[in-house]
Structure formats: structure tokens, C-alpha cells
Design a protein around this motif. Structure first.
Motif, short mmCIF file in Angstrom:
data_model
loop_
_atom_site.label_atom_id
_atom_site.label_comp_id
_atom_site.label_asym_id
_atom_site.label_seq_id
_atom_site.Cartn_x
_atom_site.Cartn_y
_atom_site.Cartn_z
N MET A 1 0.84 -1.20 0.00
CA MET A 1 0.00 0.00 0.00
C MET A 1 0.88 1.25 0.00
O MET A 1 1.81 1.37 0.79
N THR A 2 0.58 2.15 -0.90
CA THR A 2 1.34 3.40 -1.00
C THR A 2 0.92 4.35 0.12
O THR A 2 -0.28 4.56 0.35
N ILE A 3 1.90 4.90 0.79
CA ILE A 3 1.65 5.85 1.87
C ILE A 3 1.92 7.26 1.35
O ILE A 3 3.02 7.55 0.88
N THR A 4 0.91 8.12 1.43
CA THR A 4 1.04 9.50 0.99
C THR A 4 0.92 10.42 2.20
O THR A 4 -0.15 10.47 2.83
N PRO A 5 1.97 11.12 2.56
CA PRO A 5 1.88 12.02 3.72
C PRO A 5 0.85 13.12 3.49
O PRO A 5 0.65 13.59 2.36
N ILE A 6 0.19 13.51 4.54
CA ILE A 6 -0.77 14.62 4.48
C ILE A 6 0.01 15.93 4.50
O ILE A 6 0.78 16.21 5.44
N THR A 7 -0.20 16.74 3.46
CA THR A 7 0.54 17.99 3.32
C THR A 7 -0.38 19.19 3.14
O THR A 7 0.11 20.32 3.03
N GLU A 8 -1.70 18.97 3.11
CA GLU A 8 -2.64 20.05 2.88
C GLU A 8 -3.65 20.11 4.02
O GLU A 8 -3.99 19.10 4.64
N SER A 9 -4.16 21.31 4.27
CA SER A 9 -5.02 21.54 5.43
C SER A 9 -6.36 20.82 5.33
O SER A 9 -6.89 20.33 6.34
N GLY A 10 -6.94 20.74 4.13
CA GLY A 10 -8.23 20.06 3.97
C GLY A 10 -8.17 18.59 4.37
O GLY A 10 -8.97 18.13 5.20
N PRO A 11 -7.26 17.81 3.78
CA PRO A 11 -7.15 16.40 4.18
C PRO A 11 -6.80 16.22 5.66
O PRO A 11 -7.26 15.25 6.28
N LEU A 12 -6.02 17.13 6.22
CA LEU A 12 -5.70 17.01 7.65
C LEU A 12 -6.95 17.21 8.50
O LEU A 12 -7.18 16.48 9.48
N LEU A 13 -7.79 18.17 8.13
CA LEU A 13 -9.03 18.39 8.87
C LEU A 13 -9.94 17.17 8.77
O LEU A 13 -10.55 16.74 9.77
N THR A 14 -10.01 16.57 7.59
CA THR A 14 -10.82 15.35 7.41
C THR A 14 -10.30 14.23 8.29
O THR A 14 -11.07 13.51 8.94
N LEU A 15 -8.97 14.05 8.32
CA LEU A 15 -8.37 13.02 9.17
C LEU A 15 -8.70 13.26 10.63
O LEU A 15 -9.10 12.33 11.35
N CYS A 16 -8.54 14.51 11.07
CA CYS A 16 -8.78 14.81 12.48
C CYS A 16 -10.24 14.57 12.88
O CYS A 16 -10.53 14.14 13.99
N PRO A 144 11.85 14.50 -0.94
CA PRO A 144 10.75 13.66 -0.46
C PRO A 144 11.27 12.46 0.33
O PRO A 144 12.43 12.05 0.17
N LEU A 145 10.40 11.89 1.17
CA LEU A 145 10.69 10.64 1.87
C LEU A 145 10.20 9.49 1.00
O LEU A 145 9.14 9.59 0.37
N ASN A 146 11.00 8.41 0.94
CA ASN A 146 10.58 7.28 0.11
C ASN A 146 9.61 6.37 0.86
O ASN A 146 9.38 6.52 2.06
N GLN A 147 9.08 5.38 0.16
CA GLN A 147 8.06 4.51 0.75
C GLN A 147 8.61 3.66 1.89
O GLN A 147 7.90 3.38 2.86
N LYS A 148 9.87 3.26 1.80
CA LYS A 148 10.45 2.48 2.90
C LYS A 148 10.51 3.32 4.16
O LYS A 148 10.20 2.84 5.26
N GLN A 149 10.90 4.57 4.02
CA GLN A 149 10.97 5.46 5.19
C GLN A 149 9.58 5.72 5.76
O GLN A 149 9.38 5.68 6.97
N LEU A 150 8.62 5.96 4.90
CA LEU A 150 7.26 6.23 5.35
C LEU A 150 6.63 5.00 5.99
O LEU A 150 5.91 5.10 6.98
#
Length: 389
Positions: A1-16, A144-150
Motif C-alpha cells: 500500500m502506498t503511503i502519501t503524507p498529508i501535506t494540505e489543510s483540507g485532508p488534515l481536517l478530514t483526518l482529524c 521527499p521521503l521514500n516509501q520504505k521510510q514512510l
């Protein structure tokens, strides 16, 4: 599964908003502080039973307020491992501490997994899993951070979720949940993370006890702390502890004398910082005697107390093993000395669950109501009845 860091305010609000529905969340951070005074928060990992995510607090324009609000929501338990550094970072960012919290390292001690059990040790021991260590030494500020790091980062909170659920069940079954709560209370105290420059001298190891020496050490240590905070650099990059101790001992009052201190460069002494530390020294030298700091005298232990202290150590180890709890959670070496030398010592082992685990038995040992003997590889306790005449 690909991990995409949250970098925008909208998706962060949805997560919270999703996390706000959880009973608990697991939290971990990645940070750097080798080159700064304040830790640089580089990554936040968070998970509930329904969702897990990686948040990039370094992303331009990312509004972290919803997450910091979540961390203060008291209806949600925040689960950390070895929480102190994470809590310090959030306190700095929020000017408040996350609460309530659960620390799996403390829970591990209460459940008999040894002193200060590491995260990887618990993953292996409790979950029978292995942690991929290949990304351990990542520079988490690089992008950027790679998938292994994430993946490595996110696994910290997914493993932690499983450890917490096992520990929570075990603590409830053993009626020890409140024991962990007692031990984590100090982590939720803002005073734990509040740096008072005038108190920083106490953390410098010194054999000097003369009040004027301590007064100079207090002032120069406070000056160094403020400079490090203002410049956001590690305090030892300004002056090392050894230089502060030399300054406290020799008390230089001009640039020429300051240059003779080992670890003080000519450029430092001639510049603004040299002027600042000379001012701090002068402040200390002008203090009246009654305003100088003094170290409390360590009370002299009664002669012959050593053997009883050693017996109490044996009893502590025996009781801790029987009750499956780390000995250092029950009593420290200093507390055992107090217990050996005082009739009614003011120590944690004299009340609460520690009394039941150890304190009661310790007082019985002191009063001759029980004895300790060896039986093969085991230590046995023998009850001694009073002789009736």
C-alpha cells in the motif's frame, strides 16, 4: 500500500474529524535536534482502530491547528511509547500538553517487561514481530521521503496500537490500570517541560558546594540557556559544562581572564557573548550571601545500615519478580536507604499499591516479623511468630 503524507489543510481536517470519533489514538513523532535548541518536528504518525496516517508538519501552508486541538481533546486517549520527548515537542508547539495519555513503556514496567523496555523489544516480545531497522537513521527533514521510510514511520503507530490493546487488557485483568495512571501523571504536568534558566545549573555535575561558586554557576548557566534559546542552537555549542565549571571556579572579571578559561576562544571572549557572560559573573559576585544558592546536605546514614539496605534490595527484587513488575517502579536505591534508616520514611512505597507489593513486607522485615532465606535458586520468606511466654 502506498503511503502519501498529508501535506494540505483540507485532508488534515478530514483526518482529524475521523480520529475525533476514536476512543484512543496512537501517536509518534520523528524530529531532529542535533543542530538546534528546540526540537525540529519533521513527521507525525497517528492511528486509530479505523485509520492510520502520516502528517508532514514541514509542508508549506499546512494548518496544524485541527491536529493540536485533537491532542487536547480529553475524551480521546493518546498512546505513546516513551512519551517524554513527544510530549515536550507538543508542549512547545501547543503551549499545552496532550491529555490524557498512556505510555506503553511505563505499562511495560508495570507488567514486568523490565526497566525502560525499548519499542523494538516490545514489538518482538509482545507481538512476535520484527521491526525493519533499515530506515532508522533517516534524516527526517529531507524531502521527499521514500516509501520504505514512510512505511517504517507509520509502522511505529500500527504496532503501538496492537501493543496498547494487549497491555490495556492485561492491566485491567490484573487491576493495575491505575498504577500506570499514577506513573504517567507527571508527563501531563506542564512543569515537566517548562525550562527555568535559573534552575539549569542543577543539571550540571559538579563537586563544588561553596555558595559563591554555585552562585556564579547559576548565573552563567542561566545566561547560556537564554542564549541557546534565542539563537536556537544546542547550549553546548555556546559553552560546554566544563567551561562553565571553570568559570564558576576562577570567576574571571575581564576579557583577559576569560580568555584563560579552557574552551573559551579569543573570538568568544572579545565578542558580544563574552560581554554577556562577564555581566552574568558580575551579577553573581554582587549578590549578598543570603541570596546565594546552597545545596542541601545529604543526611549521613547511620553506621551499620548497609546490610539492612542490602536485605531490602533482595526483598524488593523478590517481591517485584513475584508481582511481575520492574523494581525501579516500586522503589529506588535512595528510597531503600531512607527505608532502612528511618522509622517512618516519606517514600512512595509506604502507601498505595507499592505498600501492598513491597512496603508492608519491608516494614515486617525491619521489625523482625519475617526472615529471608535461600531455597535452591529461589529466595523464600519465612514468617516469624512472636514468642508468647
Amino acid at each position: 500500500m502506498t503511503i502519501t503524507p498529508i501535506t494540505e489543510s483540507g485532508p488534515l481536517l478530514t483526518l482529524c474529524n475521523k480520529l475525533a470519533e476514536a476512543d484512543y489514538i496512537t501517536v509518534d513523532t520523528e524530529f531532529l535536534r542535533e543542530k538546534t535548541y528546540w526540537p525540529k518536528l519533521c513527521l507525525i504518525q497517528v492511528a486509530s482502530t479505523e485509520v492510520e496516517a502520516v502528517i508532514d508538519p514541514l509542508a508549506d501552508g499546512l494548518d496544524m491547528a485541527p491536529f493540536y486541538d485533537l491532542m487536547q481533546k480529553e475524551s480521546i486517549l493518546k498512546v505513546f511509547h516513551a512519551a517524554r520527548q513527544d510530549m515536550e515537542i507538543f508542549f512547545q508547539k501547543m503551549n499545552a500538553v496532550p491529555k490524557p495519555i498512556f505510555d506503553t513503556q511505563i505499562a511495560a514496567m508495570v507488567l514486568g517487561h523490565g526497566d525502560q523496555a525499548g519499542y523494538e523489544t516490545l514489538v518482538n516480545k509482545v507481538l512476535n514481530r520484527q521491526v525493519d531497522k533499515s530506515a532508522r537513521f533517516t534524516d527526517w527533514s529531507m524531502r521527499p521521503l521514500n516509501q520504505k521510510q514512510l512505511s517504517y514511520a507509520q509502522s511505529d503507530v500500527t504496532h503501538l496500537r496492537d501493543i496498547y490493546e494487549k497491555f490495556a487488557r492485561q492491566l485491567a485483568e490484573m487491576n493495575r490500570t491505575s498504577w500506570v495512571d499514577d506513573e504517567t501523571a507527571y508527563l501531563m504536568d506542564p512543569a515537566t517541560y517548562t525550562v527555568i534558566p535559573e534552575e539549569c545549573w542543577r543539571r550540571i555535575k559538579s563537586r563544588g558546594t561553596e555558595p559563591r561558586f554555585l552562585g556564579v554557576l547559576r548565573e552563567v548557566a542561566a545566561w547560556r540557556e537564554r542564549e541557546a534559546q534565542a539563537r536556537d542552537i544546542p547550549k553546548n555549542r555556546i559553552l560546554r559544562d566544563e567551561a562553565l565549571l571553570d568559570i564558576a571556579g576562577t570567576k574571571p572579571q575581564d576579557v583577559k581572564a576569560l580568555k584563560k578559561i579552557r574552551g573559551v576562544s579569543d573570538g568568544f571572549a572579545d565578542g558580544k557573548m563574552g560581554h554577556g557572560i562577564l555581566k552574568a559573573i558580575a551579577t553573581a559576585l554582587d549578590l549578598p550571601d543570603e541570596d546565594l544558592p546552597r545545596l542541601p546536605r545529604r543526611p549521613r546514614l547511620p553506621d551499620g545500615i548497609g546490610p539492612l539496605t542490602d536485605l531490602l534490595k533482595v526483598l524488593l527484587k523478590r517481591q517485584s519478580e513475584r508481582h511481575l513488575i520492574a523494581a525501579r517502579v516500586v522503589a529506588t536505591s535512595d528510597e531503600l536507604e531512607k527505608l532502612a534508616s528511618q522509622d517512618d520514611p516519606d517514600i512512595p512505597a509506604m502507601s498505595g499499591w507499592r505498600w501492598e507489593v513491597f512496603g508492608k513486607r519491608a516494614m515486617e522485615l525491619k521489625s523482625g516479623k519475617l526472615a529471608i532465606t535461600a531455597k535452591g535458586k529461589d529466595i523464600e520468606i519465612i514468617e516469624i511468630e512472636d514468642d508468647e511466654e
